[in-house]
Write a protein that holds these residues in place. Structure first.
Motif, PDB file in Angstrom:
ATOM      1  N   THR A 286    -118.308 -73.707 -48.188  1.00 41.09           N
ATOM      2  CA  THR A 286    -118.086 -73.436 -46.757  1.00 41.09           C
ATOM      3  C   THR A 286    -116.703 -73.877 -46.306  1.00 41.09           C
ATOM      4  O   THR A 286    -115.985 -73.117 -45.641  1.00 41.09           O
ATOM      5  N   SER A 289    -113.955 -71.765 -47.990  1.00 46.52           N
ATOM      6  CA  SER A 289    -113.959 -70.409 -47.425  1.00 46.52           C
ATOM      7  C   SER A 289    -113.407 -70.402 -46.002  1.00 46.52           C
ATOM      8  O   SER A 289    -112.634 -69.513 -45.633  1.00 46.52           O
ATOM      9  N   PHE A 530    -111.591 -68.724 -52.803  1.00 47.84           N
ATOM     10  CA  PHE A 530    -112.730 -67.806 -52.810  1.00 47.84           C
ATOM     11  C   PHE A 530    -113.274 -67.615 -54.224  1.00 47.84           C
ATOM     12  O   PHE A 530    -114.489 -67.645 -54.448  1.00 47.84           O
ATOM     13  N   SER A 534    -116.840 -68.820 -55.708  1.00 47.70           N
ATOM     14  CA  SER A 534    -117.775 -67.898 -56.354  1.00 47.70           C
ATOM     15  C   SER A 534    -118.200 -68.429 -57.723  1.00 47.70           C
ATOM     16  O   SER A 534    -119.349 -68.259 -58.135  1.00 47.70           O
ATOM     17  N   LEU A 578    -124.818 -66.118 -48.801  1.00 51.66           N
ATOM     18  CA  LEU A 578    -124.489 -65.793 -47.420  1.00 51.66           C
ATOM     19  C   LEU A 578    -124.456 -66.983 -46.476  1.00 51.66           C
ATOM     20  O   LEU A 578    -123.692 -66.978 -45.502  1.00 51.66           O
ATOM     21  N   TYR A 581    -121.081 -68.499 -46.345  1.00 49.29           N
ATOM     22  CA  TYR A 581    -120.178 -67.499 -45.766  1.00 49.29           C
ATOM     23  C   TYR A 581    -120.335 -67.427 -44.252  1.00 49.29           C
ATOM     24  O   TYR A 581    -119.345 -67.411 -43.511  1.00 49.29           O
ATOM     25  N   MET A 611    -112.130 -61.196 -42.757  1.00 49.67           N
ATOM     26  CA  MET A 611    -113.510 -61.605 -43.042  1.00 49.67           C
ATOM     27  C   MET A 611    -114.337 -60.441 -43.586  1.00 49.67           C
ATOM     28  O   MET A 611    -115.201 -60.633 -44.438  1.00 49.67           O
ATOM     29  N   PHE A 614    -113.435 -60.025 -47.332  1.00 49.21           N
ATOM     30  CA  PHE A 614    -114.095 -61.043 -48.136  1.00 49.21           C
ATOM     31  C   PHE A 614    -115.596 -60.758 -48.251  1.00 49.21           C
ATOM     32  O   PHE A 614    -116.193 -60.967 -49.316  1.00 49.21           O
ATOM     33  N   PHE A 615    -116.193 -60.284 -47.161  1.00 49.80           N
ATOM     34  CA  PHE A 615    -117.626 -59.990 -47.193  1.00 49.80           C
ATOM     35  C   PHE A 615    -117.924 -58.846 -48.165  1.00 49.80           C
ATOM     36  O   PHE A 615    -118.925 -58.882 -48.895  1.00 49.80           O
ATOM     37  N   LEU A 618    -117.740 -60.222 -51.576  1.00 57.96           N
ATOM     38  CA  LEU A 618    -118.886 -61.118 -51.773  1.00 57.96           C
ATOM     39  C   LEU A 618    -120.171 -60.322 -51.999  1.00 57.96           C
ATOM     40  O   LEU A 618    -121.006 -60.699 -52.836  1.00 57.96           O
TER      41      LEU A 618
END
Length: 639
Positions: A286, A289, A530, A534, A578, A581, A611, A614-615, A618
């Motif tokens: 968190t 990110s 990031f 991951s 999630l 994120y 964002m 990145f989503f 992800l």
């Protein structure tokens, strides 16, 4: 078979267990190589960068090396957990401490060197593409491909030293007196996660208050609020995962109707343990990110708004004026650095250079006076109403009607100047005369001046000591075409003492380079954060997968279908991916809101783009990991 071969074969025969750790190092080395290859490129002209940009690049390099070291150590600790039983069996069979240390060292050395070499090869393969993309991003001439021998040596040495340190770290943790614990591995029964209602409430208070402070910050308070707000968010984030989330899930479990509905019991019970077990990982993912989103979002916002900022601050393409000394309340200090003929010579050169490049332009010439206001003791600059009208017409702006007892402020920042010793922000005293202040929506003078417009007769007859300067304002349709003119002018007049040159094209060009470099650095750090985050998730999921396979196999035997198991697994993995994120996005949203409120920067578009990107990545990563996880669990299950 000697001991070295035993250690190497151990790696080869347990590829899956080593895979996450191996790829963590491989990706890190590849990114690090690409970064070093660029910043150490022999054709990169660092003279284009200000000292603070060069310093930022050095600091970024240090941050990357330190963060990757911490990341590798954390990955090693997670990887160690999956090998608890293995070390326990080896100690039981009589392996010595020296042999364990040697085995760990060989394994780490093999993985680190092999991963770093492959990472460097990947970096070399994509070097041309990377150099072209980065060069385009920061707006410099495309850099040629080259083999960075120094960077290769530095990276291999770095990961070799890191393998030695990691080996010592693992050996310190895996000791012979923990054989029983190691043999039990991860099978020790877990106690039910506990939480403190007081700490859960403290978490809510810290985050809500931090968000409130961020959302209401002003430009003057920004610096003072950054540290305390950041501290509250960090503490609140840790409490969110360690206390509040566990507390909320426990309350959900108390709702028997919801808890016992279909597979909710399995999902909620699993999450109850997984969130508590993964508190540190959630916290790290968190925070890293949030830092990535905020850094990239803020720099990209400035980068997108640079044209609007320059347009607002510099109405004309070129504004050239004399700067004739200093003035204060008690005396006048004049340092005359120009004469009329010298000023005319410079202005004529500017116009001739514009005509030579066939650039059509409009010009306005006028005067500026610097005086001291009686109400505040501040120096202010004033221009004639007639000059203001000419400047407004040249910019196609509507003018404000002005009466004899009024002035027009061309900058809203003048409000603070007026309010120092004057409760009424709409009144200013000049030359023993109180004048009502009107505010222009758009300035016709560069923001540097913070000028007021006065009636011509007041300007001409003012009795205060003052300094008078001349100016010429030149505007064109395409101001970027004037960049060559400005550079040609600078070649002739390098010494600009006594003159002020404000050019829109130079500001855009300088800002483009500065913000592009900062954007590149923030994107790179964001990618490092990031990707490593991951990898945290992958390593943790692999460790948990070994236990989950047995758990779901037993549940399948007593009647739970693969479809129900797949649903439970999807909920668990989606939460792992999630939840950090979502929390990071909320943190970043308030950080960027603070930026918007304090510095008046439009962050909506950049925030959505950063964002959202990145989503998307992800989501793809989640689908890949989920499928691999399900494939592992599906073995030996009955549909």
């Amino acid at each position: 078979m000697n001991f070295t071969a035993f250690a190497v074969n151990n790696v080869k025969r347990n590829v899956k267990s080593y895979m996450g750790y191996f790829f963590s190092i491989l990706i890190s080395s590849s990114l690090l190589f690409s970064f070093n290859m660029f910043i150490n490129h022999p054709d990169l002209d660092t003279s284009l960068f200000d000292d603070y940009l060069i310093l930022t690049m050095k600091v970024t390099t240090i941050i990357i090396y330190v963060f990757l070291s911490l990341f590798v150590f954390y990955s090693a600790s997670v990887f160690l957990k999956s090998r608890n039983k293995e070390f326990g069996i080896l100690y039981t069979l009589g392996i010595s401490k020296r042999q364990v240390k040697k085995m760990i060292f060989i394994e780490n050395l093999v993985m680190n060197i092999l991963a770093s070499v492959i990472g460097i090869l990947i970096g070399i393969i994509f070097a041309k593409i990377v150099l072209t993309v980065i060069s385009s991003l920061i707006g410099v001439k495309p850099l040629k491909f080259y083999i960075p021998v120094k960077s290769i040596g530095v990276i291999i040495l770095y990961f070799t030293l890191l393998s030695i340190l990691t080996s010592n770290f693992i050996y310190f943790v895996v000791r012979e007196d923990k054989v029983i614990k190691l043999l039990k591995g991860t099978q020790v029964p877990k106690s039910e996660p506990k939480s403190s209602p007081i700490l859960a409430i403290l978490c809510i208070i810290l985050l809500v208050y931090a968000y409130f402070r961020a959302a209401t910050v002003t430009e003057s308070e920004l610096v003072n609020r950054i540290v305390p707000v950041t501290f509250m968010v960090i503490v609140g984030t840790y409490l969110l995962f360690s206390q509040l989330s566990v507390f909320v899930i426990k309350k959900i479990k108390e709702n028997k109707v919801l808890y016992k509905k279909k597979t909710n019991m399995l999902c909620i019970a699993n999450l109850h343990y997984k969130i508590k077990d993964n508190t540190r990982m959630f916290f790290l993912v968190t925070i890293t990110s949030a830092v990535a989103f905020t850094a990239i979002g803020s720099v990209y916002s400035y980068w997108m708004n640079i044209l609007d900022q320059v347009e607002a601050a510099y109405p004309q393409a070129i504004f050239y004026a004399t700067e004739n000394g200093n003035l204060n309340r008690d005396n006048v200090y004049k340092d005359v650095n120009y004469n009329e003929s010298d000023y005319r010579k410079r202005v004529d050169l500017l116009e001739s250079l514009l005509e030579k490049d066939k650039i059509s332009y409009e010009k306005v010439e006028g005067e500026i006076k610097t005086i001291v206001t009686e109400s505040t003791g501040n120096t202010v600059k004033i221009i004639k109403e007639s000059d203001y009208i000419k400047l407004s017409k040249e910019k196609r702006l509507e003018t404000i009607d002005l009466h004899s007892n009024e002035v027009i402020s061309l900058s809203k920042s003048n409000v603070s100047k007026l309010s120092i010793n004057n409760k009424n922000n709409n009144v200013i005293t000049m030359d023993n005369k109180s004048m009502k202040v009107k505010y222009a929506d758009k300035s016709v003078m560069p923001a540097y001046y913070n000028a007021y417009v006065v009636k011509d007769d007041f300007y001409n007859n003012i009795s205060l000591d003052c300094i008078e300067d001349k100016f010429i304002a030149i505007d064109t349709k395409d101001y970027m075409k004037t960049l060559g003119v400005i550079k040609s002018f600078e070649d002739v007049y390098k010494d600009e003492v006594g003159y002020k040159r404000l050019t829109k094209a130079s500001m855009v060009d300088y800002g483009r380079i500065a913000y592009s470099v900062l954007l590149f650095l923030s994107i790179f750090i964001g990618l490092i954060f990031f990707i490593t985050s991951s990898s945290f998730l992958y390593n943790k999921l692999y460790v948990d997968c070994q236990d989950d396979k047995r758990k779901y196999r037993n549940l399948n035997k007593i009647g739970l279908t693969y479809k129900e198991i797949r649903k439970a697994v999807t909920v668990e993995i989606a939460t792992l991916f999630l939840l950090p994120y979502i929390v990071a996005v909320i943190h970043s949203a308030f950080a960027l809101l603070a930026l918007k409120n304090s510095l008046n920067v439009d962050v909506a578009k950049s925030s959505f783009l950063v964002m959202g990107s990145f989503f998307a990545v992800l989501l793809i990563y989640f689908l890949i990991v989920r499928q691999g996880y399900l494939n592992e669990i599906k073995e030996h299950l009955v549909d």
